[in-house]
Design a protein around this motif. Structure first.
Motif, PDB file in Angstrom:
ATOM      1  N   LEU A   1     -27.566  41.388  -2.402  1.00 41.28           N
ATOM      2  CA  LEU A   1     -26.450  42.083  -1.759  1.00 41.28           C
ATOM      3  C   LEU A   1     -25.162  42.078  -2.579  1.00 41.28           C
ATOM      4  O   LEU A   1     -24.288  42.906  -2.337  1.00 41.28           O
ATOM      5  N   CYS A   2     -25.035  41.162  -3.512  1.00 45.47           N
ATOM      6  CA  CYS A   2     -23.784  41.026  -4.261  1.00 45.47           C
ATOM      7  C   CYS A   2     -23.518  42.273  -5.108  1.00 45.47           C
ATOM      8  O   CYS A   2     -24.253  42.557  -6.060  1.00 45.47           O
ATOM      9  N   PRO A   3     -22.462  43.023  -4.796  1.00 46.18           N
ATOM     10  CA  PRO A   3     -22.193  44.261  -5.531  1.00 46.18           C
ATOM     11  C   PRO A   3     -21.753  44.033  -6.974  1.00 46.18           C
ATOM     12  O   PRO A   3     -21.900  44.922  -7.808  1.00 46.18           O
ATOM     13  N   SER A   4     -21.239  42.842  -7.267  1.00 48.94           N
ATOM     14  CA  SER A   4     -20.766  42.574  -8.629  1.00 48.94           C
ATOM     15  C   SER A   4     -21.764  41.773  -9.458  1.00 48.94           C
ATOM     16  O   SER A   4     -21.529  41.532 -10.645  1.00 48.94           O
ATOM     17  N   GLY A   5     -22.860  41.324  -8.847  1.00 45.84           N
ATOM     18  CA  GLY A   5     -23.841  40.526  -9.580  1.00 45.84           C
ATOM     19  C   GLY A   5     -23.354  39.124  -9.889  1.00 45.84           C
ATOM     20  O   GLY A   5     -23.766  38.524 -10.884  1.00 45.84           O
ATOM     21  N   ALA A   6     -22.487  38.586  -9.049  1.00 47.07           N
ATOM     22  CA  ALA A   6     -21.884  37.278  -9.304  1.00 47.07           C
ATOM     23  C   ALA A   6     -22.779  36.098  -8.918  1.00 47.07           C
ATOM     24  O   ALA A   6     -22.518  34.978  -9.315  1.00 47.07           O
ATOM     25  N   ILE A   7     -23.837  36.352  -8.155  1.00 43.47           N
ATOM     26  CA  ILE A   7     -24.671  35.266  -7.630  1.00 43.47           C
ATOM     27  C   ILE A   7     -25.992  35.197  -8.373  1.00 43.47           C
ATOM     28  O   ILE A   7     -26.656  36.204  -8.587  1.00 43.47           O
ATOM     29  N   PHE A   8     -26.369  33.958  -8.757  1.00 38.19           N
ATOM     30  CA  PHE A   8     -27.671  33.736  -9.379  1.00 38.19           C
ATOM     31  C   PHE A   8     -28.419  32.711  -8.551  1.00 38.19           C
ATOM     32  O   PHE A   8     -27.958  31.589  -8.363  1.00 38.19           O
ATOM     33  N   VAL A   9     -29.586  33.112  -8.036  1.00 37.74           N
ATOM     34  CA  VAL A   9     -30.454  32.215  -7.280  1.00 37.74           C
ATOM     35  C   VAL A   9     -31.585  31.786  -8.193  1.00 37.74           C
ATOM     36  O   VAL A   9     -32.308  32.620  -8.730  1.00 37.74           O
ATOM     37  N   HIS A  10     -31.727  30.478  -8.378  1.00 38.34           N
ATOM     38  CA  HIS A  10     -32.799  29.948  -9.218  1.00 38.34           C
ATOM     39  C   HIS A  10     -34.115  30.102  -8.460  1.00 38.34           C
ATOM     40  O   HIS A  10     -34.197  29.776  -7.279  1.00 38.34           O
ATOM     41  N   PRO A  11     -35.152  30.609  -9.120  1.00 35.65           N
ATOM     42  CA  PRO A  11     -36.392  30.918  -8.407  1.00 35.65           C
ATOM     43  C   PRO A  11     -37.253  29.716  -8.028  1.00 35.65           C
ATOM     44  O   PRO A  11     -38.226  29.875  -7.312  1.00 35.65           O
ATOM     45  N   PHE A  12     -36.912  28.521  -8.456  1.00 35.72           N
ATOM     46  CA  PHE A  12     -37.756  27.377  -8.174  1.00 35.72           C
ATOM     47  C   PHE A  12     -37.059  26.379  -7.272  1.00 35.72           C
ATOM     48  O   PHE A  12     -35.875  26.130  -7.402  1.00 35.72           O
ATOM     49  N   ARG A  13     -37.820  25.804  -6.376  1.00 37.28           N
ATOM     50  CA  ARG A  13     -37.322  24.783  -5.472  1.00 37.28           C
ATOM     51  C   ARG A  13     -38.458  23.797  -5.232  1.00 37.28           C
ATOM     52  O   ARG A  13     -39.596  24.213  -5.036  1.00 37.28           O
ATOM     53  N   GLU A  14     -38.150  22.513  -5.246  1.00 45.49           N
ATOM     54  CA  GLU A  14     -39.200  21.519  -5.078  1.00 45.49           C
ATOM     55  C   GLU A  14     -39.817  21.567  -3.690  1.00 45.49           C
ATOM     56  O   GLU A  14     -41.011  21.452  -3.525  1.00 45.49           O
ATOM     57  N   GLU A  15     -38.999  21.707  -2.660  1.00 45.42           N
ATOM     58  CA  GLU A  15     -39.513  21.816  -1.305  1.00 45.42           C
ATOM     59  C   GLU A  15     -38.479  22.503  -0.429  1.00 45.42           C
ATOM     60  O   GLU A  15     -37.300  22.552  -0.763  1.00 45.42           O
ATOM     61  N   LEU A  16     -38.921  23.039   0.685  1.00 46.71           N
ATOM     62  CA  LEU A  16     -38.021  23.717   1.605  1.00 46.71           C
ATOM     63  C   LEU A  16     -37.163  22.697   2.333  1.00 46.71           C
ATOM     64  O   LEU A  16     -37.591  21.570   2.567  1.00 46.71           O
ATOM     65  N   PRO A  17     -35.958  23.071   2.731  1.00 47.84           N
ATOM     66  CA  PRO A  17     -35.126  22.146   3.492  1.00 47.84           C
ATOM     67  C   PRO A  17     -35.741  21.916   4.872  1.00 47.84           C
ATOM     68  O   PRO A  17     -36.413  22.801   5.402  1.00 47.84           O
ATOM     69  N   PRO A  18     -35.543  20.752   5.449  1.00 48.33           N
ATOM     70  CA  PRO A  18     -36.120  20.468   6.770  1.00 48.33           C
ATOM     71  C   PRO A  18     -35.347  21.167   7.888  1.00 48.33           C
ATOM     72  O   PRO A  18     -34.628  20.556   8.663  1.00 48.33           O
ATOM     73  N   VAL A  19     -35.515  22.471   7.980  1.00 52.36           N
ATOM     74  CA  VAL A  19     -34.797  23.258   8.976  1.00 52.36           C
ATOM     75  C   VAL A  19     -35.365  23.009  10.365  1.00 52.36           C
ATOM     76  O   VAL A  19     -34.660  22.956  11.350  1.00 52.36           O
ATOM     77  N   PHE A  20     -36.683  22.837  10.456  1.00 51.47           N
ATOM     78  CA  PHE A  20     -37.349  22.624  11.728  1.00 51.47           C
ATOM     79  C   PHE A  20     -38.095  21.293  11.673  1.00 51.47           C
ATOM     80  O   PHE A  20     -39.264  21.238  11.326  1.00 51.47           O
ATOM     81  N   PRO A  21     -37.428  20.192  12.005  1.00 52.41           N
ATOM     82  CA  PRO A  21     -38.018  18.867  11.809  1.00 52.41           C
ATOM     83  C   PRO A  21     -39.267  18.602  12.637  1.00 52.41           C
ATOM     84  O   PRO A  21     -40.033  17.711  12.315  1.00 52.41           O
ATOM     85  N   ASP A  22     -39.530  19.360  13.706  1.00 50.12           N
ATOM     86  CA  ASP A  22     -40.713  19.131  14.526  1.00 50.12           C
ATOM     87  C   ASP A  22     -41.960  19.831  13.986  1.00 50.12           C
ATOM     88  O   ASP A  22     -43.039  19.690  14.538  1.00 50.12           O
ATOM     89  N   ILE A  23     -41.812  20.588  12.908  1.00 46.83           N
ATOM     90  CA  ILE A  23     -42.938  21.302  12.306  1.00 46.83           C
ATOM     91  C   ILE A  23     -43.436  20.486  11.122  1.00 46.83           C
ATOM     92  O   ILE A  23     -42.636  19.984  10.335  1.00 46.83           O
TER      93      ILE A  23
END
Length: 80
Positions: free
Chosen positions: A50-72
Motif C-alpha cells: 500500500l505504501c505509495p512511496s515505497g518506504a516500507i520493506f517487509v523481510h520475507p522470513f520469520r522464525e515463527e508467527l506471533p502468539p496472536v491466539f494463545p488457545d490455538i
C-alpha cells in the motif's frame, strides 16, 4: 516481519497504519510512519504493497508467527 521504514521517503499518508491487521505501525509526531510493535507483524505485506512511496520493506522470513491466539496449538499458528 517489517524490517524498516525509510523516513526520508515516507509521505506520512497513514495508509500502512490504517490497514495493518495487527496494529503494528503508528504515525509519529513528525507525521512519519514507524514500527511500534515489530514482534506483532505477521508478514502479510499489506503495508509494503500500500505504501505509495515505497518506504516500507517487509523481510520475507520469520522464525515463527506471533502468539496472536494463545488457545490455538502452535502448529496451527497459536502460542501453545
Amino acid at each position: 516481519m517489517i524490517e524498516r521504514i525509510d523516513a526520508a521517503i515516507c509521505t506520512g499518508c497513514g495508509a500502512c497504519v490504517e490497514k495493518c491487521p495487527l496494529d503494528a505501525l503508528r504515525l509519529g509526531e513528525d507525521g512519519k510512519a514507524f514500527i511500534a510493535y515489530a514482534d506483532d507483524c505477521m508478514t502479510c505485506y499489506i503495508c509494503e504493497r500500500l505504501c505509495p512511496s515505497g518506504a516500507i520493506f517487509v523481510h520475507p522470513f520469520r522464525e515463527e508467527l506471533p502468539p496472536v491466539f494463545p488457545d490455538i496449538p502452535k502448529a496451527l499458528g497459536g502460542g501453545l
